[in-house]
Design an enzyme around this catalytic site. Structure first.
Site, PDB file in Angstrom:
ATOM      1  N   ASP A 260      37.646 -30.525 -86.010  1.00  0.00           N
ATOM      2  CA  ASP A 260      37.010 -30.984 -84.846  1.00  0.00           C
ATOM      3  C   ASP A 260      35.776 -29.674 -84.422  1.00  0.00           C
ATOM      4  OD1 ASP A 260      38.314 -33.569 -84.469  1.00  0.00           O
ATOM      5  OD2 ASP A 260      39.485 -32.492 -82.771  1.00  0.00           O
TER       6      ASP A 260
ATOM      7  N   ARG B 131      31.814 -35.850 -90.130  1.00  0.00           N
ATOM      8  CA  ARG B 131      32.109 -36.748 -88.717  1.00  0.00           C
ATOM      9  C   ARG B 131      30.867 -36.587 -87.801  1.00  0.00           C
ATOM     10  NH1 ARG B 131      36.541 -35.327 -84.695  1.00  0.00           N
ATOM     11  NH2 ARG B 131      37.893 -36.528 -86.121  1.00  0.00           N
TER      12      ARG B 131
END
Ligand code: FDA
Length: 305
Positions: A126, A176
């Site tokens: 992340d 992502r």
């Protein structure tokens, strides 16, 4: 007017009592335990989705915390594999000690990446506040050299992102792509929602053109539609990209994408350290006023759209 009220209320979320935050944000979190997360992944799988499991927690300051987090991730990976569930893991570098000691964090992440590889799982790193962007991308590059099952996150709103994706593309690292959730200074990040959307589409076009496996992470219907146009423009097959969404958000859009035959991955957070994550979710929820009001009078509501 109600929208204005919602926005005003969103800014007061940090002042809300924790029990209220907990209650209203319950739909964004699988539960306190790994078993809760696995149950959610099973339910999502029955609905045609895949998952990525995240143990809540970030910004640790003591060395013992990442050690416990590491053990929990190992167990999560082992159980996902044992039960043959369609999910990987997402990790936050500051939960593994990035703010304490970079080498310590790298070593912790290496071990999780190796465990994930051993069980055929993907590990997404992340992206947190912009003060960590350089360090996080460096970690991803370094991990990816030994572990191809590692992917990065790029925040479209950051001004540096067009440059950052080029180095990820050179090493064929999966990305992502999200808008970016953290408050950032105008010198670091775009502030205008329309400009952020356009930046997102430009980055996605570049990623897909270069053959990157992209996770299109958004609940923004307009953006999802435009993203699909870009996917079609590049003539991609269904296994060359995926959509990604957060648990509890925009479920009708999620169902439409699944019905359209697109792979959809859902982010499944779990664990006892739910407060910071819940605050961010509530501050983004446009119907927060209704949810909080009903929670205060002891009723529940489903504000999902
Ligand atoms: P936008 O904010 O415009 O939301 C689109 C629609 O969804 C709006 O109508 C909005 O109101 C609604 N919506 C959004 N949140 C809601 C909520 N909580 N409840 C109800 N409705 C809601 N960010 C980051 O900085 N680093 C990261 O690593 C990640 N990782 C990540 C993984 C995945 C799978 C997703 C989907 C998102 C992230 N993000 C993230 C968060 C991302 O950057 C972004 O903040 C949110 O996805 C919101 O942006 P949207 O593109 O969804 O648009």
């Amino acid at each position: 007017m109600p929208r204005l009220f919602d926005r005003a209320l969103a800014s007061t979320v940090p002042l809300l009592p924790r029990p209220i935050v907990r209650k209203v944000s319950a739909r964004y979190i699988a539960g306190d335990t790994l078993t809760d997360a696995l149950t959610t992944v099973r339910r999502l799988s029955a609905a045609g989705c895949v998952g990525t499991v995240d143990l809540l927690g970030e910004h640790v300051t003591r060395r013992e915390q990442p050690l416990a987090t590491k053990a929990a991730y190992r167990e999560a990976i082992r159980r996902l594999a044992e039960e043959n569930l369609p999910a990987g893991v997402s990790v936050k570098p500051t939960a593994f000690g990035l703010a304490v000691d970079r080498e310590f964090c790298l070593q912790n992440l290496r071990e999780i990446a190796a465990a994930a590889a051993e069980h055929g799982r993907f590990m997404r790193v992340d992206m947190e506040e912009s003060e960590y962007t350089t360090a996080t991308l460096d970690l991803v590059h370094e991990l990816h050299r030994d572990h191809p099952n590692i992917g990065a996150v790029i925040q479209a709103r950051l001004r540096r992102s067009p440059v950052d994706i080029e180095s990820l593309l050179r090493e064929r690292i999966s990305v992502r792509l999200c808008k970016g959730i953290y408050q950032e200074a105008p010198s670091e990040a775009l502030q205008d929602p329309d400009q952020i959307r356009l930046a997102y589409l430009r980055l996605l076009d570049r990623l897909l053109e270069a053959g990157c496996y992209a996770g299109i992470a958004t609940h923004d219907r307009w953006l999802a539609e435009r993203s699909l146009e870009i996917v079609r423009h590049h003539g991609l097959d269904r296994d060359q990209y995926e959509f990604q969404m957060l648990m509890g958000v925009a479920e009708p859009l999620r169902r439409r994408l699944v019905a359209g035959g697109h792979r959809v991955r859902v982010y499944v957070p779990y664990g006892g350290d739910w407060y910071a994550y819940s605050r961010r979710r509530l501050q983004e929820n446009p119907q927060i006023a209704t949810a909080i009001a009903l929670s205060l009078i002891g009723r529940t509501t489903d504000t999902r759209r």
